[in-house]
Scaffold this motif. Structure first.
Motif, short mmCIF file in Angstrom:
data_model
loop_
_atom_site.label_atom_id
_atom_site.label_comp_id
_atom_site.label_asym_id
_atom_site.label_seq_id
_atom_site.Cartn_x
_atom_site.Cartn_y
_atom_site.Cartn_z
N SER A 1 59.53 106.14 6.04
CA SER A 1 59.32 107.37 6.80
C SER A 1 60.46 108.35 6.53
N PHE A 2 60.22 109.62 6.86
CA PHE A 2 61.21 110.68 6.68
C PHE A 2 61.90 110.95 8.01
N GLU A 3 63.22 110.88 7.99
CA GLU A 3 63.97 111.08 9.21
C GLU A 3 64.18 112.55 9.49
N GLN A 4 63.82 112.95 10.68
CA GLN A 4 64.09 114.28 11.20
C GLN A 4 65.10 114.14 12.32
N GLU A 5 65.50 115.25 12.91
CA GLU A 5 66.54 115.19 13.94
C GLU A 5 66.16 114.29 15.12
N ASN A 6 64.95 114.46 15.65
CA ASN A 6 64.56 113.75 16.87
C ASN A 6 63.46 112.71 16.66
N TYR A 7 62.94 112.61 15.46
CA TYR A 7 61.80 111.74 15.22
C TYR A 7 61.73 111.38 13.74
N LEU A 8 60.84 110.45 13.41
CA LEU A 8 60.54 110.08 12.03
C LEU A 8 59.14 110.60 11.71
N VAL A 9 58.88 110.86 10.42
CA VAL A 9 57.55 111.25 9.98
C VAL A 9 57.02 110.14 9.09
N ILE A 10 55.83 109.66 9.40
CA ILE A 10 55.22 108.58 8.65
C ILE A 10 55.13 108.96 7.17
N SER A 11 55.29 107.99 6.28
CA SER A 11 55.19 108.25 4.84
C SER A 11 53.76 108.64 4.48
N LEU A 12 53.62 109.34 3.36
CA LEU A 12 52.29 109.71 2.89
C LEU A 12 51.42 108.48 2.68
N GLU A 13 52.01 107.44 2.12
CA GLU A 13 51.24 106.23 1.83
C GLU A 13 50.72 105.59 3.12
N LYS A 14 51.57 105.51 4.13
CA LYS A 14 51.14 104.93 5.40
C LYS A 14 50.15 105.84 6.12
N LEU A 15 50.34 107.15 5.99
CA LEU A 15 49.39 108.09 6.57
C LEU A 15 48.02 107.93 5.90
N LEU A 16 48.00 107.77 4.59
CA LEU A 16 46.75 107.53 3.88
C LEU A 16 46.11 106.24 4.35
N PHE A 17 46.94 105.22 4.53
CA PHE A 17 46.43 103.95 5.03
C PHE A 17 45.74 104.14 6.38
N LEU A 18 46.40 104.83 7.33
CA LEU A 18 45.80 105.05 8.64
C LEU A 18 44.50 105.85 8.52
N LYS A 19 44.51 106.86 7.68
CA LYS A 19 43.30 107.68 7.52
C LYS A 19 42.18 106.87 6.89
N SER A 20 42.53 105.92 6.02
CA SER A 20 41.50 105.09 5.40
C SER A 20 40.76 104.24 6.43
N LEU A 21 41.39 104.00 7.56
CA LEU A 21 40.74 103.23 8.62
C LEU A 21 39.69 104.06 9.36
N THR A 22 39.69 105.37 9.09
CA THR A 22 38.72 106.26 9.75
C THR A 22 37.83 106.97 8.73
N LEU A 23 37.61 106.33 7.58
CA LEU A 23 36.78 106.95 6.55
C LEU A 23 35.33 107.15 7.01
N ASN A 24 34.92 106.42 8.02
CA ASN A 24 33.57 106.58 8.56
C ASN A 24 33.42 107.88 9.35
N LEU A 25 34.53 108.54 9.63
CA LEU A 25 34.51 109.83 10.32
C LEU A 25 34.76 110.94 9.31
N GLU A 26 34.06 112.05 9.44
CA GLU A 26 34.19 113.15 8.48
C GLU A 26 35.64 113.63 8.35
N LYS A 27 36.31 113.80 9.49
CA LYS A 27 37.70 114.28 9.46
C LYS A 27 38.61 113.26 8.77
#
Length: 147
Positions: A88-114
């Motif tokens: 993940s990418f560290e910001q001042e107050n939070y982390l941002v999920i990596s692109l790869e992990k974000l893709l992984f999460l989105k792949s779990l919702t491929l049945n949804l158009e969004k």
């Protein structure tokens, strides 16, 4: 991208991990909606539930608390903070999920158009970033073959 966590009136034990639409916006992929989604460690969620007992949400076992515009989860599709925070990418107050992990999460919702649209945007971004490495890799490969 500045996200003001002060209105929560809480100091996190571990920096929360930004996921969802705001993470998509962080990477310049699309504009976000109104909510701000985070995954946190269990102790942070337990403390937030004590602060906001009337804002608890349970999505088929993914437990969260949703004060203000925040949706703060112990897990997403049962994947926890520790499973999702790698690279993940560290910001001042939070982390941002990596692109790869974000893709992984989105792949779990491929049945949804969004979910499908977001997965395509992320995959194209990863391909674009990887292609920037091609000249360097090709030069290195030439050196390797010559030696």
């Amino acid at each position: 991208m500045n996200i003001d966590l002060d209105k929560l009136n809480y100091t996190f034990i571990n920096k929360p991990l930004l996921i969802g639409g705001r993470a998509m916006e962080f990477y310049g992929l699309r504009k976000t909606g109104n909510d701000i989604d985070f995954v946190v460690i269990e102790e942070d969620l337990a403390n937030l539930i004590k602060l906001y007992p009337d804002k608890i949400k349970d999505l088929s076992g993914d437990l969260g608390v949703c004060p203000f515009e925040f949706e703060i989860w112990k897990s997403i599709s049962y994947f926890t903070y520790d499973e999702l925070r790698r690279n993940s990418f560290e910001q001042e107050n939070y982390l941002v999920i990596s692109l790869e992990k974000l893709l992984f999460l989105k792949s779990l919702t491929l049945n949804l158009e969004k979910g499908l649209e977001d997965a395509v945007l992320i995959a194209n971004k990863i391909i674009e970033e990887q292609s920037k490495k091609s000249e360097e890799i090709n030069n290195h490969n030439k050196e390797l073959l010559q030696s």
